[in-house]
Motif scaffolding. Structure first.
Motif, PDB file in Angstrom:
ATOM      1  N   TYR A   1      -1.880  14.007  -4.340  1.00 48.03           N
ATOM      2  CA  TYR A   1      -0.689  14.277  -5.148  1.00 48.03           C
ATOM      3  C   TYR A   1       0.475  14.748  -4.291  1.00 48.03           C
ATOM      4  N   MET A   2       0.218  15.663  -3.361  1.00 48.37           N
ATOM      5  CA  MET A   2       1.284  16.189  -2.511  1.00 48.37           C
ATOM      6  C   MET A   2       1.853  15.099  -1.594  1.00 48.37           C
ATOM      7  N   LEU A   3       0.988  14.226  -1.102  1.00 49.35           N
ATOM      8  CA  LEU A   3       1.460  13.120  -0.261  1.00 49.35           C
ATOM      9  C   LEU A   3       2.289  12.135  -1.082  1.00 49.35           C
TER      10      LEU A   3
ATOM     11  N   HIS B   1       8.209   8.315   4.086  1.00 53.58           N
ATOM     12  CA  HIS B   1       7.990   7.616   2.824  1.00 53.58           C
ATOM     13  C   HIS B   1       6.789   6.672   2.928  1.00 53.58           C
ATOM     14  N   GLN B   2       6.711   5.902   3.995  1.00 55.21           N
ATOM     15  CA  GLN B   2       5.648   4.916   4.140  1.00 55.21           C
ATOM     16  C   GLN B   2       4.306   5.553   4.476  1.00 55.21           C
ATOM     17  N   TRP B   3       4.300   6.445   5.465  1.00 51.65           N
ATOM     18  CA  TRP B   3       3.035   7.036   5.891  1.00 51.65           C
ATOM     19  C   TRP B   3       2.429   7.934   4.819  1.00 51.65           C
ATOM     20  N   CYS B   4       3.259   8.704   4.142  1.00 53.75           N
ATOM     21  CA  CYS B   4       2.749   9.551   3.062  1.00 53.75           C
ATOM     22  C   CYS B   4       2.209   8.699   1.914  1.00 53.75           C
ATOM     23  N   GLY B   5       2.817   7.558   1.693  1.00 53.35           N
ATOM     24  CA  GLY B   5       2.312   6.649   0.670  1.00 53.35           C
ATOM     25  C   GLY B   5       0.921   6.130   1.016  1.00 53.35           C
ATOM     26  N   TRP B   6       0.734   5.702   2.261  1.00 55.83           N
ATOM     27  CA  TRP B   6      -0.568   5.186   2.701  1.00 55.83           C
ATOM     28  C   TRP B   6      -1.647   6.258   2.635  1.00 55.83           C
ATOM     29  N   PHE B   7      -1.357   7.431   3.201  1.00 51.38           N
ATOM     30  CA  PHE B   7      -2.356   8.498   3.214  1.00 51.38           C
ATOM     31  C   PHE B   7      -2.596   9.047   1.811  1.00 51.38           C
ATOM     32  N   GLY B   8      -1.561   9.055   0.975  1.00 49.53           N
ATOM     33  CA  GLY B   8      -1.743   9.457  -0.407  1.00 49.53           C
ATOM     34  C   GLY B   8      -2.707   8.531  -1.128  1.00 49.53           C
ATOM     35  N   LEU B   9      -2.596   7.233  -0.854  1.00 45.32           N
ATOM     36  CA  LEU B   9      -3.503   6.253  -1.440  1.00 45.32           C
ATOM     37  C   LEU B   9      -4.936   6.481  -0.964  1.00 45.32           C
TER      38      LEU B   9
ATOM     39  N   SER C   1      -2.263   5.041 -11.772  1.00 43.04           N
ATOM     40  CA  SER C   1      -1.353   5.515 -10.735  1.00 43.04           C
ATOM     41  C   SER C   1      -1.845   5.098  -9.355  1.00 43.04           C
ATOM     42  N   LEU C   2      -3.171   5.073  -9.163  1.00 44.83           N
ATOM     43  CA  LEU C   2      -3.733   4.648  -7.883  1.00 44.83           C
ATOM     44  C   LEU C   2      -3.458   3.167  -7.640  1.00 44.83           C
ATOM     45  N   TYR C   3      -3.647   2.354  -8.675  1.00 47.10           N
ATOM     46  CA  TYR C   3      -3.377   0.919  -8.533  1.00 47.10           C
ATOM     47  C   TYR C   3      -1.888   0.654  -8.274  1.00 47.10           C
ATOM     48  N   LEU C   4      -1.038   1.409  -8.948  1.00 46.49           N
ATOM     49  CA  LEU C   4       0.398   1.227  -8.754  1.00 46.49           C
ATOM     50  C   LEU C   4       0.831   1.674  -7.362  1.00 46.49           C
ATOM     51  N   MET C   5       0.188   2.724  -6.834  1.00 44.71           N
ATOM     52  CA  MET C   5       0.457   3.133  -5.458  1.00 44.71           C
ATOM     53  C   MET C   5       0.140   1.991  -4.498  1.00 44.71           C
TER      54      MET C   5
ATOM     55  N   LEU D   1       2.823  -0.704  -4.796  1.00 43.16           N
ATOM     56  CA  LEU D   1       4.072  -0.298  -4.160  1.00 43.16           C
ATOM     57  C   LEU D   1       3.979  -0.428  -2.647  1.00 43.16           C
ATOM     58  N   ILE D   2       2.849  -0.037  -2.080  1.00 43.19           N
ATOM     59  CA  ILE D   2       2.669  -0.106  -0.623  1.00 43.19           C
ATOM     60  C   ILE D   2       2.627  -1.558  -0.155  1.00 43.19           C
ATOM     61  N   ILE D   3       1.851  -2.376  -0.859  1.00 43.41           N
ATOM     62  CA  ILE D   3       1.742  -3.790  -0.473  1.00 43.41           C
ATOM     63  C   ILE D   3       3.092  -4.491  -0.601  1.00 43.41           C
ATOM     64  N   SER D   4       3.832  -4.181  -1.670  1.00 40.35           N
ATOM     65  CA  SER D   4       5.137  -4.821  -1.872  1.00 40.35           C
ATOM     66  C   SER D   4       6.110  -4.439  -0.758  1.00 40.35           C
ATOM     67  N   SER D   5       6.000  -3.230  -0.247  1.00 40.77           N
ATOM     68  CA  SER D   5       6.873  -2.811   0.851  1.00 40.77           C
ATOM     69  C   SER D   5       6.538  -3.571   2.125  1.00 40.77           C
ATOM     70  N   ASP D   6       5.244  -3.770   2.361  1.00 43.72           N
ATOM     71  CA  ASP D   6       4.827  -4.522   3.548  1.00 43.72           C
ATOM     72  C   ASP D   6       5.220  -5.996   3.452  1.00 43.72           C
ATOM     73  N   LEU D   7       5.344  -6.495   2.226  1.00 45.83           N
ATOM     74  CA  LEU D   7       5.675  -7.914   2.020  1.00 45.83           C
ATOM     75  C   LEU D   7       7.102  -8.101   1.509  1.00 45.83           C
ATOM     76  N   MET D   8       7.969  -7.125   1.786  1.00 50.47           N
ATOM     77  CA  MET D   8       9.319  -7.159   1.235  1.00 50.47           C
ATOM     78  C   MET D   8      10.077  -8.423   1.649  1.00 50.47           C
ATOM     79  N   LYS D   9       9.926  -8.835   2.894  1.00 48.73           N
ATOM     80  CA  LYS D   9      10.646 -10.025   3.368  1.00 48.73           C
ATOM     81  C   LYS D   9      10.203 -11.282   2.624  1.00 48.73           C
ATOM     82  N   LYS D  10       8.919 -11.358   2.299  1.00 46.01           N
ATOM     83  CA  LYS D  10       8.413 -12.529   1.588  1.00 46.01           C
ATOM     84  C   LYS D  10       8.759 -12.468   0.103  1.00 46.01           C
TER      85      LYS D  10
END
Length: 211
Positions: free
Chosen positions: A30-32, A60-68, A110-114, A117-126
């Motif tokens: 939660y904190m991440l 933003h990115q690293w806390c998202g990954w570790f939060g997941l 919330s876990l699935y949405l996390m 969100l992370i995958i969409s950021s990694d694939l933003m260019k596509k």
């Protein structure tokens, strides 16, 4: 593989109880997630430029990954809970578990949405910036679902330190969201005027800062 997983879990349970492990992982997740959302909202500030914005984006990115990852631990540890007896399906399918169905479902969602969100950021260019932006509107609902999940199911949610934690982070996130929306309106605000350039008539927006 499952035998190894259960053996490992049994060994860990001798050191840490299921309750302590799942609560520690849940609060850490939660904190991440809060740090990731806060860093994302702060990137919209006028002062967040250059190296500052890059650092915020990294947080933003690293806390998202570790939060997941901690969120996954938070859920999987419950497989070793002998009191309730969760099945893998209970922990993977939203709103399937019989007890506390709504609050458990919000946590799983919330876990699935996390993850989305992370995958969409990694694939933003596509995906394209427009699609990425639409998906990222789910960031705040994701955070709020995790918050409600923690408040309603956490057995320590009635303790003063945890109440303060949820209150401070929740209010901070909402204040940052309101500030981000206000900043976006100021940035996009202004007055539309009709101009003529090269014999052609067009409409041009004058930013509010220049009025």
């Amino acid at each position: 593989m499952m035998a190894v997983f259960h053996h490992f879990g049994s060994s860990i349970s001798q050191i840490l109880s299921v309750w302590v492990t799942t609560r520690a992982a849940g609060l850490t997740s939660y904190m991440l997630l809060f740090a990731s959302v806060a860093a994302g909202l702060l990137q919209g500030g006028a002062w967040a430029k250059g190296p500052v914005k890059a650092k915020l984006n990294m947080v933003h990115q690293w806390c998202g990954w570790f939060g997941l990852l901690f969120g996954m631990v938070h859920g999987l540890v419950l497989l070793f809970d002998r009191y309730v007896g969760y099945s893998l399906a209970d922990l993977l399918i939203p709103f399937k578990v019989s007890g506390d169905r709504l609050w458990m479902g919000l946590g799983i969602l919330s876990l699935y949405l996390m993850l989305l969100l992370i995958i969409s950021s990694d694939l933003m260019k596509k995906l394209g910036k427009k699609a990425w932006r639409l998906i990222h509107f789910l960031a705040m609902p994701t955070y709020l679902m995790a918050l409600v999940h923690g408040i309603m199911l956490g057995t320590d949610s009635r303790q003063a330190p945890v109440i303060v934690l949820y209150a401070v982070t929740g209010v901070t996130a909402l204040v940052l969201l309101v500030n981000r929306i206000a900043a976006s309106r100021r940035k996009g605000g202004g007055r539309m005027i009709v101009v003529q350039e090269g014999g052609k008539t067009g409409i041009k927006q004058i930013p509010s800062s220049r009025l």
